[in-house]
Write an enzyme that holds these catalytic residues in place. Structure first.
Site, PDB file in Angstrom:
ATOM      1  N   HIS B 327      71.735  16.661  23.535  1.00  0.00           N
ATOM      2  CA  HIS B 327      72.245  17.996  23.837  1.00  0.00           C
ATOM      3  C   HIS B 327      71.068  18.958  23.794  1.00  0.00           C
ATOM      4  CE1 HIS B 327      74.513  21.700  23.665  1.00  0.00           C
ATOM      5  NE2 HIS B 327      75.616  21.021  23.926  1.00  0.00           N
ATOM      6  N   ARG B 347      75.647  29.359  26.317  1.00  0.00           N
ATOM      7  CA  ARG B 347      74.957  29.607  27.589  1.00  0.00           C
ATOM      8  C   ARG B 347      75.962  29.934  28.686  1.00  0.00           C
ATOM      9  NH1 ARG B 347      72.362  24.553  28.589  1.00  0.00           N
ATOM     10  NH2 ARG B 347      73.269  23.796  26.651  1.00  0.00           N
TER      11      ARG B 347
END
Lengths: 229, 550
Positions: B327, B347
């Site tokens: 990740h 994000r």
């Protein structure tokens, strides 16, 4: 695994004294001291509530609660874990329930024993207003109870501290499920899409993609329209 | 702002000021996504999967020659923990129709569907190494994908998945995912899962890396927690059989060559127990706790890859184990939470990866493998990361942008978990960025299945992260949550159907002798035993002095 220059502190794991680096979480400190968890550890990231822990600092009257993976050790901490809390969870068929004022009390009648003492709220390692959602449940305000209890990890610390022997986290679960199913309700566009899929609306398109060559697929992928409105 | 004391050490303050100085200019700034060629280059140069010295060819069994990380090869090139003559198979402790190993999202869904398809709750047994529901499923923060918005479709979802997976995905499994997706969300709503909605009652949808539509359904940043606790509640309501703190260690076979249950290990009493079953579902999740290439991990305590070992010994096909998901944004500071997940939804809602000089250096929503590689390049290729007190490097994930873009209060409302967990360590993510570096997140490969979740061994089904083929060689955010329920439900249904007619024969553990033979033939000489069951994190000093009395 860990480089450590932190100063050492003294902790007592179920009464036994250990010197551990002072910047470790309770969980890592216990491992440092030689404990291998089977119970009392789960996600190790503050998402599961498996590592419910109570502690009292030397010289303090206060019994405090924490998640072992989220709390840094402090000098003079007496630590015990509560990896399981015996708790009544009533069983029900959600399809047969209604989000009425009575439902919460019917399934958790002990709600009426709430003393409004706020001990549950003080015990919560997630800083949830536990008493407020217990009181909302008592009033039959399912919406409020669902929203206030949302961040609950079912760690059980509220339940073991409650002098009225209520199990708040199970009450919260019932409130949230009632609210989500009957008040918040299903989203129509989800139901519409399910119907379209069942009717085979996308079968041809998807089957076509399944059959094209990798080159063709890659061309389609790299030129696909991106619409993040 | 004035009372707030920075949660970061003094020497990072200059860099933090760079981030603050450029913040206003970065609002709404478009950073061009990489071209296909640029993506390939950054992957080859920086993605951990492309470090060939970190992998080896497996020396044992039918997948001999397959490339995989050393840590995964280590658990496969290992002796069995039990010997057939240690287990009395005539003494059956649990005799059920459907045995489910693992109680995360896939296992719990399978149990509910098995009851719906005619298996009595008492004829089901869920065995779980930790507590019911304590699994990676519960830790999922950002969301679950499903193509149910009018501007989206299963076809578009299909293209996103298979392109994101670099075309290695099995097409029929992707088809199952995208077509079942909306029905999974419908099922959740019927069960009382509380999804985030807009004022008008439609789903609040976010985007994720590599998605061409906003398709991410969420329950704040506790998505997995909310779904899992509803499923656990329902499994208990239905009075389905389960036993916690009990691991499966090997499958049991019968004389017809079928899987017919498993040898279980009671973690409290150290006893072995025998479970016989007509259908067995493997839903043990992934292998993050193997710490591939010494990476920290987002995974829960029990994610030790046990299922791969058991399935392989029983003869199941494994695929795509050469590919692992890192990740892009794991915590790099503070030390207490290093490696833990900083959800991609950050994000998705506007946070940007920014280097030590305060520069945005990558499109924030590249696919995970590309985004992770770009972060590694920024730290180790371009040396524009920030070094932590323990010598790790990281870049900033500029979270204050989220409230600037979406309005004050967004972080507290939508990122309750992130906000809370960082606050506990003195960092207010509304005011300061997070320091992040890629972290080991997901097992892309695993046991091969078909759309009914059947493995290559009769009687054995698999669902969830343990399986390979669904996500190809790179998974998109929110598709593992979907995978759990799509294939968990399919496994439960198929296993129930089979259990209605299947008959188990005479039980045996001959495959363990066969495996020992394979080890010898492969020239494997080792003391290692597997499955691992739990990782070892005790202090080195303690272990050095420990007496092995038992």
């Amino acid at each position: 695994m860990m480089e450590n220059n932190a100063e050492y502190v003294t902790i007592y794991v179920m009464g036994k004294k250990h010197e551990v680096p002072g910047d470790l979480t309770i969980m890592k400190a216990m491992e440092y001291a030689g404990h291998q968890f089977t119970r009392g550890a789960g996600c190790r990231g503050g998402f599961c509530g498996a590592c419910a822990t109570i502690y009292r600092k030397k010289g303090s009257y206060k019994l405090e609660g924490a998640l072992a993976c989220q709390k840094i050790v402090e000098d003079g901490m007496y630590i015990a874990q509560i990896p399981f809390s015996p708790a009544e969870k009533t069983t029900y068929s959600l399809d047969e329930l209604r989000p009425d004022a009575n439902t919460m009390l019917e399934y958790y009648p002990e709600l009426s024993r709430c003393l409004a003492c706020n001990t549950c709220t003080k015990a919560c390692p997630q800083d949830i207003m536990v008493m407020d959602y217990v009181q909302a449940s008592l009033r039959g305000d399912v919406t409020q109870a669902a929203k206030l209890s949302f961040d609950c990890l079912n760690c059980g610390l509220c339940a073991v501290r409650c002098p009225a022997e209520i199990v708040p986290y199970n009450v919260g679960t019932l409130a949230r499920r009632l609210y989500a199913k009957y008040i918040d309700g299903p989203s129509q566009h989800v139901l519409d899409r399910v119907k379209e899929v069942e009717e085979g609306k996308y079968d041809e398109e998807v089957t076509k993609l399944m059959k094209v060559s990798k080159e063709e697929l890659s061309k389609l992928y790299n030129s696909r329209e991106i619409d993040l409105r | 702002m004035s009372d707030y004391v920075s949660g970061y050490p003094e020497y990072m303050q200059a860099s933090l000021r760079n981030v603050e100085a450029t913040r206003a200019g970065r609002v709404g700034k478009k950073f061009t996504p990489m071209t296909a060629e640029e993506r390939q280059r950054v992957l080859e140069e920086y993605h951990p999967d492309w470090k060939m010295d970190q992998k080896r060819k497996l020396r044992v069994g039918p997948s001999k020659g397959e490339l995989m990380p050393h840590e995964v090869a280590d658990i496969l090139e290992a002796h069995c923990k039990i010997k057939p003559d240690q287990i009395d198979l005539s003494k059956i402790d649990y005799d059920v129709d459907v045995l489910i190993i693992g109680a995360g999202g896939a296992g719990l869904s399978a149990a509910l569907l098995a009851t719906e398809n005619g298996i009595a709750p008492e004829d089901i047994l869920i065995v779980q190494k930790l507590r019911l529901g304590d699994a990676n499923s519960k830790m999922s923060q950002g969301g679950i994908q499903a193509a149910d918005h009018p501007n989206d479709s299963p076809t578009i979802h299909y293209l996103d998945i298979i392109g994101g997976g670099h075309y290695y995905n099995k097409p029929e499994l992707v088809e199952a995912m995208v077509k079942d997706g909306p029905d999974v969300i419908k099922w959740h709503e019927e069960l009382g899962v509380l999804y985030d909605k807009l004022e008008d009652g439609t789903m609040q949808l976010a985007s994720g890396g590599g998605t061409s539509r906003r398709r991410m359904h969420s329950c704040k940043d506790y998505t997995g927690l909310e779904i899992t606790r509803v499923l656990v509640d329902e499994v208990i309501n239905k009075e389905i059989g389960y036993v916690e703190f009990t691991s499966a260690v090997e499958f049991i076979m019968d004389d017809k060559g079928q899987v017919a249950g498993a040898v279980l290990y009671d973690m409290d009493s150290d006893e072995y127990k025998v479970a016989r079953a007509k259908s067995t579902i493997l839903a043990t999740g992934g292998f993050g706790r193997l710490h591939i290439q010494n990476y920290e991990t987002t995974n829960h305590y029990g994610a030790t890859g046990d299922g791969i070992v058991m399935a392989y010994r029983a003869g199941a096909n494994l695929i795509h184990l050469d590919s692992t998901q890192f990740h892009p944004t794991g915590s790099a500071y503070p030390e207490q939470i290093v490696g833990q997940l900083c959800t991609e939804k950050l994000r998705g809602r506007g946070a940007q990866p920014v280097n030590a000089d305060g520069e945005l250096f990558v499109y924030p929503l590249e696919t995970r493998d590309v985004e992770a590689s770009a972060l590694i390049r920024e730290c180790y290729g371009r040396d524009r990361g920030i070094t932590t007190p323990t010598g790790m490097k990281g870049v900033w994930l500029d979270t204050p942008l989220i409230d600037i873009i979406n309005g004050e209060g967004t972080i507290e409302r939508e990122f309750a978990a992130m906000y809370r967990n960082y606050n506990k360590f003195g960092i207010d993510i509304r005011k300061e960025p997070m320091l992040v570096f890629p972290t080991l997140h997901y097992q892309n490969g695993g046991v091969e299945i078909n759309v009914k979740c059947e493995t290559s061994v009769p009687g054995l089904y698999a669902a969830g992260e343990i399986c390979g083929g669904v996500h190809g060689k790179n998974r998109l955010m929110g598709n593992s949550q979907l995978d759990l329920y799509v294939f968990g439900r399919r496994a439960g249904k198929a296993a129930a159907e089979r259990a209605k007619t299947a008959k188990t024969g005479k039980l045996n553990l001959d495959h363990l002798d066969r495996y020992e033979k394979w080890l010898k033939e492969g020239g494997v000489e080792t003391e290692r035993k597997s499955p691992m069951l739990l990782p070892e994190y005790r202090g080195e000093k303690t272990l050095e002095h420990q007496l092995k009395l038992l």
